[in-house]
Design a protein around this motif. Structure first.
Motif, PDB file in Angstrom:
ATOM      1  N   GLU A  94       0.823  -1.205   0.000  1.00  0.00           N
ATOM      2  CA  GLU A  94       0.000   0.000   0.000  1.00  0.00           C
ATOM      3  C   GLU A  94       0.859   1.258   0.000  1.00  0.00           C
ATOM      4  O   GLU A  94       1.822   1.353   0.749  1.00  0.00           O
ATOM      5  CB  GLU A  94      -0.875   0.004   1.259  1.00  0.00           C
ATOM      6  N   ILE A  95       0.477   2.205  -0.861  1.00  0.00           N
ATOM      7  CA  ILE A  95       1.143   3.503  -0.826  1.00  0.00           C
ATOM      8  C   ILE A  95       0.118   4.533  -0.364  1.00  0.00           C
ATOM      9  O   ILE A  95      -0.941   4.700  -0.966  1.00  0.00           O
ATOM     10  CB  ILE A  95       1.799   3.884  -2.176  1.00  0.00           C
TER      11      ILE A  95
ATOM     12  N   LEU B  75      -5.593   2.072  -9.860  1.00  0.00           N
ATOM     13  CA  LEU B  75      -4.759   3.243 -10.119  1.00  0.00           C
ATOM     14  C   LEU B  75      -5.165   3.918 -11.431  1.00  0.00           C
ATOM     15  O   LEU B  75      -5.168   5.142 -11.529  1.00  0.00           O
ATOM     16  CB  LEU B  75      -3.279   2.874 -10.120  1.00  0.00           C
ATOM     17  N   HIS B  76      -5.535   3.112 -12.437  1.00  0.00           N
ATOM     18  CA  HIS B  76      -6.083   3.703 -13.666  1.00  0.00           C
ATOM     19  C   HIS B  76      -7.300   4.553 -13.317  1.00  0.00           C
ATOM     20  O   HIS B  76      -7.457   5.669 -13.812  1.00  0.00           O
ATOM     21  CB  HIS B  76      -6.529   2.608 -14.655  1.00  0.00           C
TER      22      HIS B  76
ATOM     23  N   GLY C  88      -0.553   8.725  -2.207  1.00  0.00           N
ATOM     24  CA  GLY C  88       0.224   7.858  -3.092  1.00  0.00           C
ATOM     25  C   GLY C  88       0.272   8.421  -4.501  1.00  0.00           C
ATOM     26  O   GLY C  88       1.325   8.438  -5.151  1.00  0.00           O
ATOM     27  N   LEU C  89      -0.871   8.910  -4.987  1.00  0.00           N
ATOM     28  CA  LEU C  89      -0.910   9.539  -6.312  1.00  0.00           C
ATOM     29  C   LEU C  89       0.027  10.733  -6.344  1.00  0.00           C
ATOM     30  O   LEU C  89       0.797  10.912  -7.302  1.00  0.00           O
ATOM     31  CB  LEU C  89      -2.344   9.971  -6.631  1.00  0.00           C
ATOM     32  N   HIS C  90      -0.007  11.542  -5.311  1.00  0.00           N
ATOM     33  CA  HIS C  90       0.876  12.701  -5.218  1.00  0.00           C
ATOM     34  C   HIS C  90       2.339  12.258  -5.247  1.00  0.00           C
ATOM     35  O   HIS C  90       3.190  12.908  -5.870  1.00  0.00           O
ATOM     36  CB  HIS C  90       0.553  13.476  -3.936  1.00  0.00           C
ATOM     37  N   ALA C  91       2.647  11.137  -4.601  1.00  0.00           N
ATOM     38  CA  ALA C  91       4.022  10.616  -4.586  1.00  0.00           C
ATOM     39  C   ALA C  91       4.474  10.228  -5.995  1.00  0.00           C
ATOM     40  O   ALA C  91       5.623  10.465  -6.369  1.00  0.00           O
ATOM     41  CB  ALA C  91       4.130   9.427  -3.640  1.00  0.00           C
TER      42      ALA C  91
END
Length: 152
Positions: free
Chosen positions: A42-43, A107-108, A80-83
């Motif tokens: 998990e991120i 994620l898509h 996580g998206l920001h990362a």
């Protein structure tokens, strides 16, 4: 040593275990033309700094192309998206390139819902870019023409 019925009865009842945060595991595989970082787990807010450290270490050691293999990723929140976006910009600022590979469906979906797909490079983008270079008149956002006899 065996437990008596009385001793067993005195044991506290088993409670339902709390969900365990899976955390994030990053495996680095250096290749001739770059490095692949495989992200498992998990991120999120707690684990995103691990990705930042891993990308910075790659860049510090002279790696120019970093591929993030996300197939084993099980969770990604907005942090996580920001990362991923930060890592993409960090690599570009250092003269390198970072690609997201094997994106899980969730994620898509996050990239689509947030309208941030254009801020990262994926393996699919790379294929479309190479097709555009190979076929004059085709841009990276254009799909190849349909086969004869098939609707576009």
């Amino acid at each position: 040593m065996s437990l008596t019925k009385q001793a067993v009865a005195a044991l506290p009842a088993a409670s339902t275990p709390e969900p365990v945060d899976q955390g994030l595991s990053i495996h680095r595989r250096d290749r001739r033309l770059g490095t692949t970082l495989t992200l498992s787990g998990e991120i999120d807010l707690d684990t995103a700094p691990q990705l930042d450290r891993a990308v910075r270490e790659c860049l510090r050691t002279g790696v120019g192309t970093i591929d993030l293999d996300l197939a084993p990723l099980t969770f990604c929140d907005v942090r996580g998206l920001h990362a991923f976006i930060d890592a993409t910009w960090l690599a570009a600022a250092a003269g390198g390139r970072l690609r997201l590979e094997n994106l899980p469906p969730m994620l898509h979906r996050i990239l689509t819902l947030t309208g941030t797909h254009h801020l990262v490079t994926t393996g699919t983008d790379e294929v479309l870019h190479n097709l555009a270079l190979a076929r004059p008149g085709m841009s990276a956002g254009t799909r190849p023409p349909a086969a004869p006899g098939r609707a576009a």
